[in-house]
Enzyme design. Structure first.
Site, PDB file in Angstrom:
ATOM      1  N   ASP A  60       5.782   0.436   7.366  1.00  0.00           N
ATOM      2  CA  ASP A  60       5.719   0.104   5.942  1.00  0.00           C
ATOM      3  C   ASP A  60       5.001  -1.234   5.757  1.00  0.00           C
ATOM      4  O   ASP A  60       4.672  -1.902   6.737  1.00  0.00           O
ATOM      5  CB  ASP A  60       7.142   0.042   5.348  1.00  0.00           C
ATOM      6  CG  ASP A  60       8.085  -0.830   6.165  1.00  0.00           C
ATOM      7  OD1 ASP A  60       8.031  -0.748   7.409  1.00  0.00           O
ATOM      8  OD2 ASP A  60       8.865  -1.601   5.570  1.00  0.00           O
ATOM      9  N   ASP A 116      12.505   0.067  15.027  1.00  0.00           N
ATOM     10  CA  ASP A 116      11.654  -0.418  13.938  1.00  0.00           C
ATOM     11  C   ASP A 116      10.208  -0.256  14.408  1.00  0.00           C
ATOM     12  O   ASP A 116       9.946   0.056  15.584  1.00  0.00           O
ATOM     13  CB  ASP A 116      12.010  -1.865  13.581  1.00  0.00           C
ATOM     14  CG  ASP A 116      11.591  -2.222  12.164  1.00  0.00           C
ATOM     15  OD1 ASP A 116      10.819  -1.465  11.556  1.00  0.00           O
ATOM     16  OD2 ASP A 116      12.020  -3.287  11.661  1.00  0.00           O
ATOM     17  N   GLY A 127      11.936  -6.225   3.153  1.00  0.00           N
ATOM     18  CA  GLY A 127      11.392  -7.432   2.529  1.00  0.00           C
ATOM     19  C   GLY A 127      12.452  -8.419   2.060  1.00  0.00           C
ATOM     20  O   GLY A 127      12.173  -9.252   1.199  1.00  0.00           O
TER      21      GLY A 127
HETATM   22  N1  GUN Z   1      12.869  -5.741   9.298  1.00  0.00           N
HETATM   23  C1  GUN Z   1      13.231  -6.657   8.356  1.00  0.00           C
HETATM   24  N2  GUN Z   1      12.605  -6.375   7.180  1.00  0.00           N
HETATM   25  C2  GUN Z   1      11.839  -5.292   7.387  1.00  0.00           C
HETATM   26  C3  GUN Z   1      10.973  -4.524   6.545  1.00  0.00           C
HETATM   27  O1  GUN Z   1      10.775  -4.803   5.365  1.00  0.00           O
HETATM   28  N3  GUN Z   1      10.373  -3.427   7.132  1.00  0.00           N
HETATM   29  C4  GUN Z   1      10.593  -3.085   8.427  1.00  0.00           C
HETATM   30  N4  GUN Z   1      10.007  -2.000   8.914  1.00  0.00           N
HETATM   31  N5  GUN Z   1      11.388  -3.794   9.220  1.00  0.00           N
HETATM   32  C5  GUN Z   1      12.009  -4.880   8.719  1.00  0.00           C
END
Ligand code: GUN
Length: 711
Positions: free
Chosen positions: A139, A104, A212
């Site tokens: 994002d 992430d 989200g």
């Molecule tokens: N991890 C939990 N929700 C999100 C999200 O909306 N975007 C990203 N990049 N990681 C997340």
């Protein structure tokens, strides 16, 4: 612990491609191709905190068969003691994990802690440099409580960062393209459209996570959560896996998978363990006060709850985390098996009884499924229903929600749309029917329990439409051997309860029979002797069943088929069912004994093709096709270069299809034609036309026979 061998990289040309090997409606068993192995979905990416490894990634690989995990590139980038070794030795070595590493980007940190100081391109190039397999762009997290304007900004800002991110990723790093939009279905659908259509120099996004949603899961706002999944799915390209960012509770897996989710990720296994909580497939249990384990696992085997409570905090967290991961993995295996067996909806239905919030969400989904409104959610559910094979073998367990299952709604919708009153009667007469005969209080196999009653009714008045009352509604007698109708698992009483009059009128209306007087008959004992007219009436019933199945399941015009069946003959099985149907001595159809559906033989494919010679429109062409109830046997337009293979009987592979009729239905017959409209093969569709337009890998049509085979 035994060492598990390292992964096999995918073929270079397959990098980033997703293929579906089995499906149950929107639920799919997929294979996602990466440089560190091929990922089988649906699956969960366990979250590994690079600073705090509750379970060692190597153990996840060796002991739990975890093929891929997710960690946070922003955390690694931020901490020099992680960043330096990651840059020099790569992420796989840093984590000691041979499989697929997903990362992430820091968006979640920005949601939790406020701004992050990394640049948009910088975080992608960092993920590329440390050798991540699937990275994530930075994002903008759209919280459910944000205003519409703020969410619009989150969607457009995320989309505006997409191309620079894709371009920075280069050839090898696959990227997640998150979908934002908060609770607004139109924004979710817009986000899916935007993120799904952008193409970088090498490729577009490989996977679309739905972002989200963590606050919704924390607050158990499941109805809103499933609304978001459906709205986002309405525009996400079908050939890309869908990931639910931050969802890892086993309770949510079955329904999410049934609605099309392929990937989950979560730290729940470790976070709940640190909080002394055990995961089970139907909820969370506190360690405190337990006398015995409510669920077993190899992690807990041989230890009592009391012993575990007496352990040091870290040891206790480790043992519970092992249990939680094991349960999560085994629930996903159960879900995958349910997809393979066509039972994912049943599992979702069963799990919905485990929590009142989930039940509320499930009931909302089935209500929407019954209404199919013109909306993002309605369109998504229509697609789910239409992509579900309407005919299926095996038992159909009775429940309060049985008639809302997508395949049941699908077959009922097809009957309502395509079934027609016979054009002529067994005695050669024509004209409208004079009555409807409703068979009540009788259980399957109906050809044993009430064929004699049908014959008597038709003898008494040839212009009779015979229907059977079933727990799923009233069906024409010609569908007496079709599953699910004839395979409902439940107590004998379900067959004996008469349909109440209001329901009966409604059911008859669905079949277009409401203006005809009806009589209800409770079949009795079969007489000793058959009437002299038996062979004639029986042959008419058999012909009706072929015409009805071809019109309902293959969209053939009943009027065209009636002439054909005059020349029809059939071979019967020991149980007196038609097996091979011939026309003019040529084998054309085989009624399927296992589910009552129909299979084509090559002669039958030629016959059905002869009614519609034109090739279907090419994908992307603007031609307006008139919507008809019976547009004919669904056709798949094959690319010229695949004709020699498919014509000889090889399967139709995705990537070699130029067009397909919109009513192609997974699990049902279709024909394969060339650009000049000639028949190349026939088989069973595995995909919808929308999927055929975008998938690049996997089987699209399982071919039964090639039409160009050398004899
Ligand atoms: N991890 C939990 N929700 C999100 C999200 O909306 N975007 C990203 N990049 N990681 C997340």
């Amino acid at each position: 612990m035994e060492k598990r061998p390292g992964p096999e990289p995918c073929r270079p040309q397959d990098l980033g491609l997703f293929e579906v090997v089995s499906r149950d409606g929107a639920a799919r068993i997929g294979k996602f191709h990466t440089g560190h192995g091929i990922l089988t979905t649906p699956m969960l990416l366990p979250v590994v905190n690079p600073n705090l490894r509750t379970i060692e990634p190597r153990e996840m690989w060796d002991r739990y068969g975890v093929d891929a995990l997710i960690t946070n590139s922003y955390v690694i980038w931020k901490h020099e003691k992680l960043r330096v070794p990651a840059l020099s030795n790569g992420i796989h070595e840093l984590l000691d994990f041979p499989g697929i590493v997903v990362t992430d980007s820091g968006t979640f940190q920005s949601y939790v802690y406020g701004d992050v100081e990394v640049g948009i391109e910088e975080i992608v190039s960092f993920q590329r440099e440390i050798g991540v397999d699937i990275g994530t762009m930075l994002d903008v997290f759209g919280r459910p409580d944000m205003s519409r304007e703020e969410l619009e900004d989150a969607v457009s800002e995320t989309a505006s960062r997409a191309l620079p991110s894709l371009s920075e990723a280069g050839e090898k790093l696959l990227l997640n393209g998150p979908i934002q939009g908060g609770l607004h279905h139109d924004l979710r659908s817009e986000s899916g459209e935007l993120m799904g259509s952008l193409e970088g120099d090498s490729r577009g996004f490989a996977i679309h996570p739905i972002g989200g949603i963590v606050p919704l899961m924390e607050q158990q706002r499941y109805r809103e959560l499933f609304g978001i999944i459906l709205a986002s799915r309405s525009t996400i390209p079908r050939n890309r896996p869908i990931h639910m960012f931050g969802c890892g509770h086993p309770l949510l897996f079955p329904l999410s998978i049934a609605l099309g989710v392929d990937i989950f990720d979560s730290a729940a296994y470790a976070l709940f363990a640190r909080d002394d909580r055990l995961l089970t497939p139907d909820g969370t249990v506190r360690l405190e006060g337990l006398k015995e384990w409510p669920i077993s696992s190899s992690a807990l085997f041989g230890k009592s709850p009391e012993e575990v409570r007496g352990m040091e905090k870290d040891d206790r967290a480790a043992i519970l985390a092992h249990h939680n991961l094991e349960i999560t993995q085994s629930e996903l295996a159960r879900c995958r098996e349910a997809v393979r067996n066509g039972k994912i909806w049943e599992l979702a239905e069963k799990r919905s009884h485990s929590s009142s919030r989930l039940r509320e969400a499930f009931l909302w989904v089935i209500e929407e499924l019954e209404q199919l409104e013109e909306s993002e959610v309605g369109n998504s559910l229509l697609d789910i229903m239409a992509s579900t094979n309407p005919v299926r073998g095996g038992g159909e367990p009775i429940s309060d929600d049985i008639d809302s299952r997508p395949h049941v709604l699908h077959i009922m919708a097809l009957l309502s749309l395509r079934w027609r009153i016979p054009g002529s009667w067994w005695d050669g007469s024509v004209g409208p029917p004079e009555r409807v005969v409703v068979l009540e209080g009788t259980s399957p196999p109906w050809r044993s329990t009430c064929l004699h009653t049908v014959i008597e009714a038709l003898l008494e008045n040839p212009k009779s439409v015979v229907v059977i009352s079933t727990p799923l509604g009233v069906i024409p007698f010609s569908f007496e051997d079709v599953s699910p109708f004839c395979h409902i698992d439940g107590p004998e009483a379900i067959w004996l309860e008469p349909t109440d009059n209001e329901q009966l009128v409604e059911d008859l209306e669905t079949l277009g029979l409401n203006d005809i007087p009806h009589v209800t008959i409770y079949p009795g004992e079969a007489p000793e002797n058959l009437p002299a007219e038996y062979p004639e009436i029986r042959s008419w019933i058999d012909r009706c069943s072929i015409v009805d199945k071809l019109s309902v399941l293959c969209a053939m015009k009943p009027g065209l088929l009636c002439g054909m069946t005059n020349e029809m003959s059939s071979r019967k099985s020991k149980t007196d069912r038609m097996v091979n149907v011939s026309v003019d001595g040529e084998h054309v159809f085989s009624p399927r004994l296992k589910d009552g559906g129909i299979s084509l033989a090559l002669g039958g494919a030629r016959l059905l093709h002869s009614f519609n010679h034109a090739p279907p429109a090419r994908f992307g062409s603007e031609t307006e096709t008139e919507e008809e109830d019976h547009p004919g046997i669904p056709r798949v337009l094959l690319s010229d270069d695949a004709i020699p293979f498919v014509g000889q009987g090889r399967n139709v592979m995705h990537g070699y299809i130029d067009g397909a009729d919109p009513h192609v239905t997974p699990g049902q017959p279709c024909i394969v034609v060339s650009s000049s409209g000639d028949l190349v093969a026939h088989g069973v569709a595995q995909s919808t036309s929308m999927e055929m337009a975008c998938f690049k890998k996997g089987i699209a049509v399982k071919v039964r026979d090639g039409a160009l085979r050398e004899k």
